[in-house]
Design a protein around this motif. Sequence first.
Motif, short mmCIF file in Angstrom:
data_model
loop_
_atom_site.label_atom_id
_atom_site.label_comp_id
_atom_site.label_asym_id
_atom_site.label_seq_id
_atom_site.Cartn_x
_atom_site.Cartn_y
_atom_site.Cartn_z
N CYS A 55 112.78 -90.29 -27.45
CA CYS A 55 111.37 -90.07 -27.04
C CYS A 55 111.32 -89.09 -25.87
O CYS A 55 112.26 -89.00 -25.07
CB CYS A 55 110.75 -91.37 -26.51
N GLY A 56 110.19 -88.42 -25.74
CA GLY A 56 109.91 -87.59 -24.55
C GLY A 56 110.98 -86.56 -24.27
O GLY A 56 111.42 -85.81 -25.16
N THR A 57 111.41 -86.53 -23.03
CA THR A 57 112.42 -85.57 -22.61
C THR A 57 113.73 -85.75 -23.38
O THR A 57 114.40 -84.77 -23.73
CB THR A 57 112.66 -85.73 -21.09
N SER A 58 114.09 -86.98 -23.68
CA SER A 58 115.33 -87.22 -24.43
C SER A 58 115.23 -86.64 -25.83
O SER A 58 116.21 -86.14 -26.39
CB SER A 58 115.63 -88.72 -24.49
N SER A 102 118.81 -91.89 -24.73
CA SER A 102 117.86 -92.57 -23.85
C SER A 102 118.44 -92.67 -22.45
O SER A 102 119.49 -93.30 -22.25
CB SER A 102 117.57 -93.98 -24.38
N GLN A 103 117.78 -92.03 -21.51
CA GLN A 103 118.23 -92.11 -20.12
C GLN A 103 118.37 -93.56 -19.71
O GLN A 103 119.42 -93.99 -19.25
CB GLN A 103 117.22 -91.38 -19.21
N SER A 104 117.29 -94.33 -19.88
CA SER A 104 117.27 -95.72 -19.39
C SER A 104 118.03 -96.66 -20.30
O SER A 104 118.53 -97.69 -19.85
CB SER A 104 115.82 -96.20 -19.30
N THR A 107 114.20 -97.99 -23.77
CA THR A 107 112.95 -97.57 -24.38
C THR A 107 112.67 -98.35 -25.67
O THR A 107 113.47 -98.32 -26.61
CB THR A 107 113.00 -96.04 -24.64
N VAL A 153 109.93 -90.43 -12.01
CA VAL A 153 109.47 -90.67 -13.39
C VAL A 153 109.77 -89.44 -14.27
O VAL A 153 110.19 -89.57 -15.42
CB VAL A 153 107.96 -91.03 -13.39
N ALA A 154 109.58 -88.26 -13.73
CA ALA A 154 109.87 -87.05 -14.50
C ALA A 154 111.39 -86.87 -14.59
O ALA A 154 112.08 -86.75 -13.59
CB ALA A 154 109.24 -85.84 -13.82
N SER A 155 111.87 -86.84 -15.81
CA SER A 155 113.32 -86.75 -16.01
C SER A 155 113.80 -85.31 -15.83
O SER A 155 113.22 -84.39 -16.39
CB SER A 155 113.62 -87.24 -17.43
N GLN A 162 122.21 -84.93 -20.72
CA GLN A 162 122.20 -85.23 -22.16
C GLN A 162 122.69 -84.03 -22.96
O GLN A 162 123.50 -84.16 -23.89
CB GLN A 162 120.77 -85.60 -22.60
N LEU A 237 106.05 -80.41 -20.95
CA LEU A 237 105.97 -81.86 -20.68
C LEU A 237 106.09 -82.12 -19.18
O LEU A 237 105.31 -82.90 -18.61
CB LEU A 237 107.07 -82.61 -21.45
N LYS A 238 107.07 -81.46 -18.53
CA LYS A 238 107.25 -81.64 -17.08
C LYS A 238 105.97 -81.31 -16.35
O LYS A 238 105.52 -82.03 -15.48
CB LYS A 238 108.34 -80.70 -16.59
N GLU A 241 103.05 -83.80 -17.07
CA GLU A 241 103.36 -85.13 -16.55
C GLU A 241 103.08 -85.26 -15.06
O GLU A 241 102.52 -86.25 -14.61
CB GLU A 241 104.86 -85.37 -16.83
N VAL A 354 109.72 -96.98 -20.61
CA VAL A 354 108.59 -97.45 -21.40
C VAL A 354 109.08 -98.57 -22.32
O VAL A 354 109.69 -98.33 -23.35
CB VAL A 354 107.96 -96.29 -22.21
#
Length: 357
Positions: A55-58, A102-104, A107, A153-155, A162, A237-238, A241, A354
């Motif tokens: 998702c998102g940045t990933s 996924s960074q975290s 998700t 929050v902004a990766s 990655q 996106l950055k 966001e 998220v």
Amino acid sequence: EKGTYPHYMLKEIDEQPLVMRKIIQAYQDINGQLTIDSDITAAMKDADRVYIVACGTSYHAGLVGKQLIEKLAKIPVEVHVASEFSYNMPLLSEKPLFIFISQSGETADSRSVLVNVKKLGYKALTITNVPGSTLSREADYTLLLHAGPEIAVASTKAYTAQIAVLSILASVTAKAKGVAQDFDLVHELGIVANAMEVLCDSKEEIEQIAYEYLTVTRNCFFIGRSLDNYVGLEGALKLKEISYIQAEGFAGGELKHGTIALIEEGTPVIALATQKNVNLSIRGNVKEVTARGANPCIISMKGLETDEDRFIIPEVHELLTPLISVVPLQLIAYYAALHRDCDVDKPRNLAKSVTVE
Ligand code: M6R
């Protein structure tokens, strides 16, 4: 701790050269050769198709990863947004391998796909920054990002980590498959780390760009072709966001198929021009928008630059350009948000991870 930095985001942008060096070290054997767990290489070799889910940045890192895996390891790759994949699974190949980025590692959208994939009996690899995270525990294999905690929050540093780890995965798989490679990735990633340092030292120049182009605007476009297109998506996106400027990234060639209607007098268009084979075409697209009143900001790479360029990044290997072309875009977003008095580290309506679908 953010120490002397005003924001975590700026600190994390600055940490990127160090993260690159940590990744090189973490994935090197005692002979200096890049290496990953042999089970992972075996799973890659065995796969007839790789499905990247994120998702998102990933997800944006996954788009770059597809190019790396296809070009280096010669395995076909599909990249999917996790929230769509859950209920709209494509027809799978006979021997798929799933890669979750996924960074975290927490998700929910990505986890829901992983649960389904495991139920179907397929193998999964998680690329994450957090050892022991849910996605890491539930997948068959894990590759770690070694980026250190990402608080903003902004990766930023997780995205470049990655891509670096995906390049190593692609290169080691290529070697295991006996596919010839004409460059030394350790050396090239070292060049990337140095180039990132140069960019992190160019903050004043980049802040000036953000100031000039983005202080009062309502919207902003990012264009690029090939790898630059994917980096443009991440730049957009950055920017949205954290600065709340409506931003859109799209492929240079798609302009004339609709989006060009949005270009007005003074609309900022940030164009990436780091890809040799499409350099003339992207510059042609810049002319198209300029003729309609756009305010173009060309970011090119050493060796491809012209007098019209606003910012020139140092030269790195053509497959690794996203690792450095994203840095000015991260900084542009940071300074745009700062100038517009936004809460850089904690943008409205967003959470770092998220955990709901
Ligand atoms: O932890 P993950 O990498 O799975 O997170 C995915 C996205 O939620 C995340 O990248 C998000 O898009 C970032 N806030 C973007 O900066």
